[in-house]
Design a protein around this motif. Sequence first.
Motif, PDB file in Angstrom:
ATOM      1  N   ILE A 120       0.797  -1.197  -0.229  1.00 18.53           N
ATOM      2  CA  ILE A 120       0.092   0.206  -0.046  1.00 18.53           C
ATOM      3  C   ILE A 120       0.733   1.256   0.043  1.00 18.53           C
ATOM      4  O   ILE A 120       1.767   1.534   0.726  1.00 18.53           O
ATOM      5  N   GLY A 121       0.327   2.319  -0.814  1.00 14.81           N
ATOM      6  CA  GLY A 121       1.215   3.599  -0.763  1.00 14.81           C
ATOM      7  C   GLY A 121       0.208   4.935  -0.957  1.00 14.81           C
ATOM      8  O   GLY A 121      -1.183   4.294  -0.616  1.00 14.81           O
ATOM      9  N   GLU A 122       0.679   5.854  -1.211  1.00 12.26           N
ATOM     10  CA  GLU A 122      -0.132   7.099  -1.002  1.00 12.26           C
ATOM     11  C   GLU A 122      -1.177   6.972  -2.164  1.00 12.26           C
ATOM     12  O   GLU A 122      -2.442   7.474  -1.576  1.00 12.26           O
ATOM     13  N   GLN A 123      -1.058   6.601  -3.295  1.00  5.93           N
ATOM     14  CA  GLN A 123      -1.954   6.800  -4.359  1.00  5.93           C
ATOM     15  C   GLN A 123      -3.094   5.718  -3.833  1.00  5.93           C
ATOM     16  O   GLN A 123      -4.423   6.020  -4.120  1.00  5.93           O
ATOM     17  N   MET A 124      -2.859   4.449  -3.446  1.00  2.43           N
ATOM     18  CA  MET A 124      -3.716   3.642  -3.101  1.00  2.43           C
ATOM     19  C   MET A 124      -4.798   4.243  -1.809  1.00  2.43           C
ATOM     20  O   MET A 124      -5.995   4.060  -1.644  1.00  2.43           O
ATOM     21  N   VAL A 125      -4.128   4.998  -0.940  1.00  2.25           N
ATOM     22  CA  VAL A 125      -4.858   5.620   0.188  1.00  2.25           C
ATOM     23  C   VAL A 125      -5.616   6.744  -0.418  1.00  2.25           C
ATOM     24  O   VAL A 125      -6.743   6.757   0.058  1.00  2.25           O
ATOM     25  N   ARG A 126      -5.075   7.300  -1.167  1.00  2.00           N
ATOM     26  CA  ARG A 126      -5.887   8.416  -1.531  1.00  2.00           C
ATOM     27  C   ARG A 126      -7.277   8.012  -2.397  1.00  2.00           C
ATOM     28  O   ARG A 126      -8.473   8.655  -2.263  1.00  2.00           O
ATOM     29  N   THR A 127      -7.148   6.596  -3.130  1.00  2.00           N
ATOM     30  CA  THR A 127      -8.380   6.103  -3.808  1.00  2.00           C
ATOM     31  C   THR A 127      -9.195   5.738  -2.708  1.00  2.00           C
ATOM     32  O   THR A 127     -10.351   5.797  -2.666  1.00  2.00           O
ATOM     33  N   ALA A 128      -8.803   4.909  -1.623  1.00  3.59           N
ATOM     34  CA  ALA A 128      -9.513   4.618  -0.629  1.00  3.59           C
ATOM     35  C   ALA A 128     -10.172   5.684   0.076  1.00  3.59           C
ATOM     36  O   ALA A 128     -11.399   5.641   0.706  1.00  3.59           O
ATOM     37  N   ILE A 129      -9.656   6.780   0.342  1.00  7.75           N
ATOM     38  CA  ILE A 129     -10.292   8.015   0.876  1.00  7.75           C
ATOM     39  C   ILE A 129     -11.563   8.542   0.234  1.00  7.75           C
ATOM     40  O   ILE A 129     -12.374   8.759   0.217  1.00  7.75           O
ATOM     41  N   GLN A 130     -11.040   8.631  -1.396  1.00  7.46           N
ATOM     42  CA  GLN A 130     -12.195   9.076  -2.269  1.00  7.46           C
ATOM     43  C   GLN A 130     -13.292   8.189  -2.256  1.00  7.46           C
ATOM     44  O   GLN A 130     -14.246   8.714  -2.444  1.00  7.46           O
ATOM     45  N   ARG A 131     -13.129   7.000  -1.981  1.00  4.78           N
ATOM     46  CA  ARG A 131     -14.392   5.909  -1.794  1.00  4.78           C
ATOM     47  C   ARG A 131     -14.950   5.803  -0.569  1.00  4.78           C
ATOM     48  O   ARG A 131     -15.724   4.798  -0.319  1.00  4.78           O
TER      49      ARG A 131
END
Length: 245
Positions: free
Chosen positions: A111-122
């Motif tokens: 897991i990294g920043e891009q995936m966490v940002r996607t999780a936040i957006q969802r």
Amino acid sequence: MVTCFSVFSIAQENTASNVGFRIFTKVNRPDPKLVEGFHNIPVANIADMMNRTKVMDARIKKINKNNLLGPAFTVKVRSDDNLMAHKAISMAQPGDIIVIDAEGKLDNAIIGEQMVRTAIQRKLGGIVVDGAVRDSDYLAKQTDIPVYAAGITPAGPYKDGPGEINTPISVGGVVVRPGDILVGDDDGVVVIEPQSAQYVLEQSMKKNAGEAKLIEQITNGSRDYSWIDKALKEKSVQIIDDVYK
């Protein structure tokens, strides 16, 4: 003939045809009101009410300040690969906790920043990884979603598979099934089976009330400590009224 590329359309009776590379699209999620009942109950008290079991290993540490609460959306990945983690984040519903079994290995970040940002957006409820993460500065500073992991490394993952989504996994030494309730705070993460969650909740609330009373007694100096000597006597402790020589 069924191939790995047809996994998204496999009928239930054929789920054994590609073990290790499967996606189950449905989760039996617990009642949201039942889940919310565990809000602000310390993980330690919940664990005590399950006989000190169902607690993830201390390797699984909090990366940022947010506490964790929600139903599990499980992912099994190859220890150096996050293809199925990407897919899981795109499938999970708001409030779901992405729980990833990467076998506890720390060679590659899952897991990294891009995936966490996607999780936040969802609007997902959090991420727990029995493996490594990266972009730790961002992960630690963001306050939108809780992240727990076993370690940190700059090395990135591959995206080849295989893996499974929404099957039983092992994270921090605890079996986690899709829909299990996860609660996490500064002490760690505990896993609650939905079928026993109401009982665990009731007992945890009683435990909270009892601890509040004890803290009040400690504060005002009225707590009875006679139980300590009683326990020692029952264990046949030897008391020597002298200095050690």
